[in-house]
Design a protein around this motif. Structure first.
Motif, PDB file in Angstrom:
ATOM      1  N   ARG A   1       0.940  -1.251   0.063  1.00 40.05           N
ATOM      2  CA  ARG A   1       0.079   0.038  -0.070  1.00 40.05           C
ATOM      3  C   ARG A   1       1.121   1.394  -0.072  1.00 40.05           C
ATOM      4  N   ASP A   2       0.493   2.333  -0.315  1.00 42.42           N
ATOM      5  CA  ASP A   2       1.105   3.803  -0.105  1.00 42.42           C
ATOM      6  C   ASP A   2       0.821   3.865   1.382  1.00 42.42           C
ATOM      7  N   VAL A   3       1.995   3.814   2.301  1.00 41.96           N
ATOM      8  CA  VAL A   3       1.880   3.892   3.633  1.00 41.96           C
ATOM      9  C   VAL A   3       2.612   5.156   3.885  1.00 41.96           C
ATOM     10  N   VAL A   4       2.407   5.743   5.426  1.00 41.15           N
ATOM     11  CA  VAL A   4       3.116   6.645   6.073  1.00 41.15           C
ATOM     12  C   VAL A   4       3.871   6.091   7.408  1.00 41.15           C
TER      13      VAL A   4
ATOM     14  N   CYS B   1       7.204  -1.492   6.819  1.00 43.55           N
ATOM     15  CA  CYS B   1       6.216  -2.263   6.474  1.00 43.55           C
ATOM     16  C   CYS B   1       5.261  -1.962   5.349  1.00 43.55           C
ATOM     17  N   LEU B   2       5.249  -2.285   4.062  1.00 42.64           N
ATOM     18  CA  LEU B   2       4.519  -1.716   3.161  1.00 42.64           C
ATOM     19  C   LEU B   2       2.924  -1.989   3.191  1.00 42.64           C
ATOM     20  N   THR B   3       2.473  -2.502   4.306  1.00 42.38           N
ATOM     21  CA  THR B   3       0.985  -2.604   4.299  1.00 42.38           C
ATOM     22  C   THR B   3       0.579  -1.761   5.314  1.00 42.38           C
ATOM     23  N   CYS B   4       1.209  -1.512   6.447  1.00 39.01           N
ATOM     24  CA  CYS B   4       0.497  -0.417   7.464  1.00 39.01           C
ATOM     25  C   CYS B   4       1.395   0.679   7.907  1.00 39.01           C
ATOM     26  N   GLY B   5       2.741   0.523   7.455  1.00 30.40           N
ATOM     27  CA  GLY B   5       3.656   1.624   7.760  1.00 30.40           C
ATOM     28  C   GLY B   5       4.449   1.590   9.142  1.00 30.40           C
TER      29      GLY B   5
ATOM     30  N   VAL C   1       8.576  -5.527   3.286  1.00 27.68           N
ATOM     31  CA  VAL C   1       8.970  -4.401   3.476  1.00 27.68           C
ATOM     32  C   VAL C   1       9.866  -3.549   2.566  1.00 27.68           C
ATOM     33  N   ARG C   2      10.185  -2.301   3.019  1.00 27.23           N
ATOM     34  CA  ARG C   2      11.291  -1.806   1.922  1.00 27.23           C
ATOM     35  C   ARG C   2      12.489  -1.078   3.212  1.00 27.23           C
TER      36      ARG C   2
END
Length: 87
Positions: A13-16, A39-43, A68-69
């Motif tokens: 997702r696009d996360v903060v 985490c690219l799902t929840c930030g 993750v990134r």
């Protein structure tokens, strides 16, 4: 045919970042970390596998958010903990 990694990309997702200044759990407990993963799902921001507590890996498996990134300056790679593969 859709591969396993392809299914895991559906979690992205696009996360903060929830804690942009460090590992969420380490900040709460005062534990040191080496490198950070987002985490690219929840930030969630967690510490890497070279860190004492490995919070990013724990989050991936405990919560079920596999991708993750790197959250290190100048790095842009993504990793799937389930497939043990760069994306």
């Amino acid at each position: 045919m859709i591969g396993v990694t392809d299914r895991h990309l559906a979690f992205v997702r696009d996360v903060v970042p929830r804690t942009p200044y460090g590992c969420e759990e380490c900040l709460a407990t005062g534990t040191p970390w080496l490198h950070l993963r987002l985490c690219l799902t929840c930030g969630h921001v967690g510490c890497c596998d070279s860190s004492p507590m490995k919070h990013a890996r724990a989050h991936a498996f405990d919560i079920g958010h596999p991708v993750v990134r790197s959250f290190e300056p100048g790095e842009n790679w993504r990793w799937c903990y389930v497939d043990q593969a760069y994306l």
